[in-house]
Scaffold this active site. Sequence first.
Site, PDB file in Angstrom:
ATOM      1  N   GLU A  47      -5.304  -8.515  -0.877  1.00 16.49           N
ATOM      2  CA  GLU A  47      -6.043  -8.247   0.500  1.00 16.49           C
ATOM      3  C   GLU A  47      -7.482  -7.994   0.047  1.00 16.49           C
ATOM      4  O   GLU A  47      -7.886  -7.293  -0.801  1.00 16.49           O
ATOM      5  CB  GLU A  47      -5.704  -7.155   1.198  1.00 16.49           C
ATOM      6  CG  GLU A  47      -4.298  -7.271   1.818  1.00 16.49           C
ATOM      7  CD  GLU A  47      -3.801  -6.149   2.746  1.00 16.49           C
ATOM      8  OE1 GLU A  47      -4.850  -5.384   3.193  1.00 16.49           O
ATOM      9  OE2 GLU A  47      -2.618  -5.666   2.876  1.00 16.49           O
ATOM     10  N   GLU A  55       0.887  -1.058  -0.011  1.00 12.62           N
ATOM     11  CA  GLU A  55       0.236  -0.110  -0.028  1.00 12.62           C
ATOM     12  C   GLU A  55       0.994   1.232  -0.047  1.00 12.62           C
ATOM     13  O   GLU A  55       0.738   2.356   0.721  1.00 12.62           O
ATOM     14  CB  GLU A  55      -1.110  -0.247   1.184  1.00 12.62           C
ATOM     15  CG  GLU A  55      -1.947  -1.153   0.977  1.00 12.62           C
ATOM     16  CD  GLU A  55      -3.091  -1.088   2.024  1.00 12.62           C
ATOM     17  OE1 GLU A  55      -2.835  -0.357   3.143  1.00 12.62           O
ATOM     18  OE2 GLU A  55      -4.175  -1.667   1.846  1.00 12.62           O
TER      19      GLU A  55
HETATM   20  C1  BG6 Z   1      -4.757  -2.730   4.618  1.00 16.24           C
HETATM   21  C2  BG6 Z   1      -3.651  -3.061   5.360  1.00 16.24           C
HETATM   22  O1  BG6 Z   1      -4.956  -1.620   4.229  1.00 16.24           O
HETATM   23  O2  BG6 Z   1      -6.059  -2.874   5.578  1.00 16.24           O
HETATM   24  C3  BG6 Z   1      -3.470  -4.123   6.611  1.00 16.24           C
HETATM   25  O3  BG6 Z   1      -2.553  -3.363   4.637  1.00 16.24           O
HETATM   26  C4  BG6 Z   1      -4.763  -3.837   7.405  1.00 16.24           C
HETATM   27  O4  BG6 Z   1      -2.370  -3.946   7.354  1.00 16.24           O
HETATM   28  C5  BG6 Z   1      -5.955  -3.887   6.378  1.00 16.24           C
HETATM   29  O5  BG6 Z   1      -4.759  -4.682   8.438  1.00 16.24           O
HETATM   30  C6  BG6 Z   1      -7.345  -3.719   7.379  1.00 16.24           C
HETATM   31  O6  BG6 Z   1      -7.110  -2.708   8.000  1.00 16.24           O
HETATM   32  P1  BG6 Z   1      -7.583  -2.468   9.589  1.00 16.24           P
HETATM   33  O7  BG6 Z   1      -7.100  -1.166  10.102  1.00 16.24           O
HETATM   34  O8  BG6 Z   1      -9.040  -3.055   9.833  1.00 16.24           O
HETATM   35  O9  BG6 Z   1      -6.550  -3.493  10.306  1.00 16.24           O
END
Ligand code: BG6
Length: 489
Positions: free
Chosen positions: A387, A176
Amino acid sequence: MMSFPENFMWGGATAANQIEGGWNLDGKGDSTSDHLTVGGMKSPRRFTTEIKDDEYYPSHEAIDHYHHYKEDIALFAEMGFKAYRLSINWTRIFPHGDENQPNEKGIAFYRSIFQECRKYDIEPIVDLSHYELPFYLAKHYGGWTNRKLIDFFCHYCQTVFEAYQGLVHYWITFVEINILAHPFGAFSAGGILPEKDGPTMDYARLMRGEPDPVDELTKRYQALHYQLVASAEAVAIAHAIDKNNKVGCNIAGAACYPFTCNPEDVLLAQQSMMNGNYYCGDVQVRGEYPGFAKRFLKEKGIKIIMEPEDAEILKKGTVDYYSFSYYMSGCASADASKAKAAGNMSVGTKNPYLKSSEWGWQIDPEGLRWYLNEVYGRYHIPVLLAENGLGAVDHLEPDGSIHDSYRIDYMREHIKAMDEAVKDGVDLMGYLSWGCIDLVSASTGEMSKRYGMIYVDKNNDGTGNLSRKKKDSFRWYQKVIQSNGKMID
Ligand code: BG6
C-alpha cells in the site's frame, strides 16, 4: 535506468469494507466495520451497537464494487495491472463467523472476482482480514480476546484456500496486524467493543501521545497474540493445501527517525521501530517473540496468556514474504513539547523537513528507501510494498477530467525511492498503489479523502451516481507499468 525486475508486480490495492458495499446482500452478515459511522479529520468515526436508520454508515454501499466489479477490474486491466490486492470479507463466507458451512453465494462472489482478474492476467493477492470481523464474534465472543477465534479463523481460511485453490497463490493473513494495538484497530480488526456507543478513539489523547490504560492494552495485546498464532496456523494450512501458496504478513510501516542526535531521541526512535514494526514482524518472519517485546509487555504491566504449544505454532508458521504499507514517516523526541504530526493511526513528533498531505500525513519518499533497507536487512525475505498513495481532495472539471498532478508527484517520488532500494539490493516483489479506485477512508469514513487513479462519483454524505472516471494519474500509471517503471515523468 530503472531497475525493476521483469516480473515486478505493479498494481493496486483495496479493502472489502471500503469498496464493496452490498453489506447485507446474498447472505452476508454484518462486520465490525458496518457499525462505523462517517467521521472526519478531527472527529473520529463513531461505533453503534445497533444499525440505526438515522445514521450514515459508509461501508453499507461504499462504491458499490459489489455490482461494479467487472467494470472496475476492466479499468485496472486497462491501466495494465499485473496484480490486484483485495480482501475477502469473512462475513460473506461465514455471516456469524462460527458456522460450519459457508455461504455459497459469498464463495461464488469472490470466485467470480478472481476469475475476472485471471481473464486479464492480473495476479490476485488476497487479504484474509482487513480491518473487519464478523460483528457476531465481537458481540458474543469478545472478538480476538477469545482464543476460540483462532479455530474460527482457521476454518474460514481452510474454506477459502480450498475454494480458490489454483485461482489464488498469494495470500496475506492480517492486514496491518500491528494496528491492533491502536484503538481503531482494536475495534475494527480486533472486535474489542467499546463499553458504550461513541467515538472509536480519543483523538485529543492520541495527539497528546498519552498511553492507553493498561487494561485496554492488555486486551489488545492478548488479541494480538491470538492473531499472531492464528496467522501462523493459517500459513501452515495454506502450505499444506497447496505448496504453491505464498503467504505474507502485513505491517503498517511506521518509519520513525530520531528528532535530533541526542542519544535519548535515537533510543526512542529505535524503540518505536521495535515496538511498532518489529514486534509483529519478528514473530511472523522469525517465528518467535523478540526479547524487546517481552520486556515491553513486562514493563507496561501487560499480562497475556500464551499456551505452551504457541511457541511451536509460531515457529512452524513463518511467512514467505514481508508485506507492508507505507504512507509517511514520523520522528521520536524526548522533548514532549515538540509539535506532533498525525499519521496512519499513529502520532509522532513533526519533522520540519517534510511537507504534509491535506490530512497532515508527512510525505517522505526517502523514508521508503530507508524502510525497505531496514526490513530487508533484518529479514532477508522478499518484500512487497502492499500500500502506498496520497489521500487528497480531487476536483472534477466540467468536462469530466481530474487533474491530480499532486498524486502523480507523490507516486513518482516513491517509485524513485523504491528503485534506489532495489539498486541497494532489496528483493522487492511489487508496488501496489492504495485505493487504486476512490474508496471510503478507513480512519475517517470520508469519500473526499481520495486515493484512486479512478474517480468515483460519491460524496461524504453518500450522494453521487457512482460513475467512474479516469484521472490524469490513470494514464500516467499506465505508462509507468507499460515501461516497467522506466517512464515516470
Ligand atoms: C491503511 C489501511 O493503513 O491506510 C487502509 O490499510 C487505509 O485500509 C489506508 O484506507 C489509508 O488510510 P485512510 O484512513 O486515509 O483511509
